[in-house]
Design a protein around this motif. Structure first.
Motif, PDB file in Angstrom:
ATOM      1  N   TRP A  34      68.667  34.940  12.355  1.00 20.45           N
ATOM      2  CA  TRP A  34      69.547  35.978  11.831  1.00 20.45           C
ATOM      3  C   TRP A  34      69.135  37.375  12.260  1.00 20.45           C
ATOM      4  CZ3 TRP A  34      67.832  39.864   8.666  1.00 20.45           C
ATOM      5  CH2 TRP A  34      66.637  39.665   7.958  1.00 20.45           C
ATOM      6  N   GLU A  35      67.828  37.636  12.380  1.00 18.75           N
ATOM      7  CA  GLU A  35      67.393  38.968  12.815  1.00 18.75           C
ATOM      8  C   GLU A  35      67.867  39.241  14.241  1.00 18.75           C
ATOM      9  OE1 GLU A  35      65.394  36.559  11.697  1.00 18.75           O
ATOM     10  OE2 GLU A  35      63.837  37.348  10.336  1.00 18.75           O
ATOM     11  N   ARG A  36      67.797  38.227  15.091  1.00 22.18           N
ATOM     12  CA  ARG A  36      68.249  38.399  16.465  1.00 22.18           C
ATOM     13  C   ARG A  36      69.760  38.601  16.516  1.00 22.18           C
ATOM     14  NH1 ARG A  36      66.639  34.886  21.872  1.00 22.18           N
ATOM     15  NH2 ARG A  36      68.293  35.709  23.215  1.00 22.18           N
ATOM     16  N   PHE A  37      70.500  37.855  15.688  1.00 24.00           N
ATOM     17  CA  PHE A  37      71.942  38.062  15.638  1.00 24.00           C
ATOM     18  C   PHE A  37      72.273  39.504  15.291  1.00 24.00           C
ATOM     19  CE2 PHE A  37      75.391  38.492  12.454  1.00 24.00           C
ATOM     20  CZ  PHE A  37      76.461  38.484  13.334  1.00 24.00           C
ATOM     21  N   LEU A  38      71.651  40.043  14.250  1.00 19.91           N
ATOM     22  CA  LEU A  38      71.946  41.419  13.854  1.00 19.91           C
ATOM     23  C   LEU A  38      71.577  42.409  14.961  1.00 19.91           C
ATOM     24  CD1 LEU A  38      70.829  41.496  10.096  1.00 19.91           C
ATOM     25  CD2 LEU A  38      73.141  41.260  11.028  1.00 19.91           C
ATOM     26  N   ASP A  39      70.448  42.205  15.579  1.00 26.06           N
ATOM     27  CA  ASP A  39      70.049  43.086  16.686  1.00 26.06           C
ATOM     28  C   ASP A  39      71.065  43.031  17.820  1.00 26.06           C
ATOM     29  OD1 ASP A  39      67.741  43.847  15.357  1.00 26.06           O
ATOM     30  OD2 ASP A  39      66.453  42.404  16.416  1.00 26.06           O
ATOM     31  N   GLU A  40      71.481  41.819  18.167  1.00 29.93           N
ATOM     32  CA  GLU A  40      72.354  41.661  19.328  1.00 29.93           C
ATOM     33  C   GLU A  40      73.785  42.074  19.046  1.00 29.93           C
ATOM     34  OE1 GLU A  40      69.921  38.277  21.870  1.00 29.93           O
ATOM     35  OE2 GLU A  40      71.900  37.769  21.053  1.00 29.93           O
ATOM     36  N   LEU A  64      69.946  42.923   2.243  1.00 27.84           N
ATOM     37  CA  LEU A  64      70.996  42.858   3.252  1.00 27.84           C
ATOM     38  C   LEU A  64      71.501  44.258   3.583  1.00 27.84           C
ATOM     39  CD1 LEU A  64      72.816  41.213   5.077  1.00 27.84           C
ATOM     40  CD2 LEU A  64      74.369  40.878   3.141  1.00 27.84           C
ATOM     41  N   ARG A  65      71.677  45.091   2.573  1.00 29.07           N
ATOM     42  CA  ARG A  65      72.127  46.462   2.808  1.00 29.07           C
ATOM     43  C   ARG A  65      71.135  47.206   3.709  1.00 29.07           C
ATOM     44  NH1 ARG A  65      72.599  47.544  -2.025  1.00 29.07           N
ATOM     45  NH2 ARG A  65      74.788  46.955  -2.244  1.00 29.07           N
ATOM     46  N   ASP A  66      69.856  46.991   3.478  1.00 36.73           N
ATOM     47  CA  ASP A  66      68.830  47.641   4.292  1.00 36.73           C
ATOM     48  C   ASP A  66      68.862  47.136   5.729  1.00 36.73           C
ATOM     49  OD1 ASP A  66      66.296  49.273   4.594  1.00 36.73           O
ATOM     50  OD2 ASP A  66      65.495  47.275   5.041  1.00 36.73           O
ATOM     51  N   GLU A  67      68.979  45.810   5.902  1.00 35.52           N
ATOM     52  CA  GLU A  67      68.989  45.228   7.247  1.00 35.52           C
ATOM     53  C   GLU A  67      70.219  45.677   8.033  1.00 35.52           C
ATOM     54  OE1 GLU A  67      66.638  43.671   8.673  1.00 35.52           O
ATOM     55  OE2 GLU A  67      65.334  43.055   7.026  1.00 35.52           O
ATOM     56  N   LEU A  68      71.374  45.741   7.367  1.00 33.52           N
ATOM     57  CA  LEU A  68      72.576  46.203   8.052  1.00 33.52           C
ATOM     58  C   LEU A  68      72.492  47.694   8.336  1.00 33.52           C
ATOM     59  CD1 LEU A  68      75.479  44.348   6.176  1.00 33.52           C
ATOM     60  CD2 LEU A  68      74.173  43.608   8.171  1.00 33.52           C
ATOM     61  N   GLY A  69      72.022  48.457   7.358  1.00 35.19           N
ATOM     62  CA  GLY A  69      71.983  49.904   7.492  1.00 35.19           C
ATOM     63  C   GLY A  69      71.128  50.374   8.645  1.00 35.19           C
ATOM     64  N   LYS A  70      69.988  49.758   8.855  1.00 29.69           N
ATOM     65  CA  LYS A  70      69.117  50.230   9.932  1.00 29.69           C
ATOM     66  C   LYS A  70      69.635  49.855  11.313  1.00 29.69           C
ATOM     67  CE  LYS A  70      65.719  46.428   9.568  1.00 29.69           C
ATOM     68  NZ  LYS A  70      64.349  46.110   9.108  1.00 29.69           N
TER      69      LYS A  70
END
Length: 308
Positions: A34-40, A64-70
């Motif tokens: 999931w981290e790679r998906f968000l990065d990509e 989730l808000r933090d991961e999306l926000g950054k």
């Protein structure tokens, strides 16, 4: 081709989804982490994303808000699966999902829940689990269940039910989708018109948009290989076994995106149009390139598109 990502603000909001990275399950060893998906997905140039299978992305709203926000990402929708035609017992299964998915989605500011009906064929073995068509009694149960779900989602979470017709499901053809619209309340159910799944059974996306403009609440953008589709249908190949081949990288398939985007933009320019290319089991090195090229194609084929 010019990359016009600063397109007209009146255009549809274009996004992507975990499905475009081959993600069908909350956890699977072959899936993109999931981290790679968000990065990509951010690297590919998208701002809006869907939640994907519940449990794939973090389920704690603050995290989730933090991961999306950054990564400068926002959530457009979550997904729930239903089987209301089967009987009363299906309500609790649907609502248990809705409490989790809609609760998280609404906490993230999303206003839509995409609802996908159960398939008549197993997506694991390909065997037929039910008849391919519904009886009148089953149609009645299905419509009543979705009206009840849509009302509850709106009243409890402030989110809108967007029904997604699907290959190997009971609601797939133009007439089946139209019957669903005729038997449900527009206050509680509209369409997530998936351009690829609708075309899979020969559905004319523009005809549906023009016939029912007030029922188009959300879009999934994907294309199918028009020739291979007929081989799949003629040889009764399960969708799960052919998804990665029959759903083809744009602009190599049908339908054309520009007329669809422009028709829906004329109805409501706030509509989301989420790229959702089915690629289960795909090599994790492949999706980023496809997602990037697809975004460039979409923004290059019509000015009625925007990132935010």
């Amino acid at each position: 081709m010019t990359d016009t990502t600063a397109a007209a603000p009146q255009g549809l909001r274009i996004g992507s989804a975990p499905d475009s990275w081959g993600v069908w399950f909350p956890d699977h060893p072959r899936q993109t982490p999931w981290e790679r998906f968000l990065d990509e997905v951010a690297e590919a140039g998208y701002h809006w994303i869907e939640l994907g299978p519940y449990g794939y992305l973090p389920t704690d709203p603050e995290r989730l808000r933090d991961e999306l926000g950054k990564r400068d990402l926002e959530l457009s929708a979550g997904t729930v699966f239903t089987g209301f035609h089967k009987g009363q017992d299906e309500w609790q299964r649907a609502w248990d999902q809705a409490v989790r998915v809609a609760g998280l989605a609404s906490a993230m500011g999303a206003e839509h829940i995409v609802v996908i009906p159960d398939l008549w064929r197993s997506d694991e073995t390909g065997e037929a689990l039910e008849a391919r068509t519904l009886t009148d009694e089953q149609w009645d149960r299905l419509a009543a269940g979705h009206d009840r779900l849509g009302k509850a989602l709106l009243e409890e979470f402030g989110v809108h039910q967007q029904f997604h017709s699907h290959a190997d499901s009971h609601i797939g053809t133009y007439r089946e989708v139209e019957r669903l619209l005729e038997t449900t309340d527009p206050r509680y159910l509209n369409l997530c018109l998936d351009t690829g799944h609708f075309a899979y059974y020969g559905g004319d996306n523009l005809k549906m948009i023009k016939a029912h403009p007030d029922r188009i609440g959300y879009l999934h953008l994907k294309q199918i290989d028009p020739e291979y589709r007929f081989e799949v249908l003629k040889n009764d190949i399960a969708f799960a076994d052919c998804a990665g081949e029959v759903m083809i990288e744009p602009p190599n398939g049908v339908p054309d995106f520009a007329p669809i985007i422009e028709a829906v933009s004329a109805i409501d320019p706030q509509t989301f149009a989420i790229v959702e290319q089915d690629m289960p089991g795909v090599d994790i090195e492949i999706p980023l390139g496809i997602a990037t090229r697809t975004r460039r194609h979409i923004f290059g084929c019509t000015p009625l598109t925007r990132v935010r």
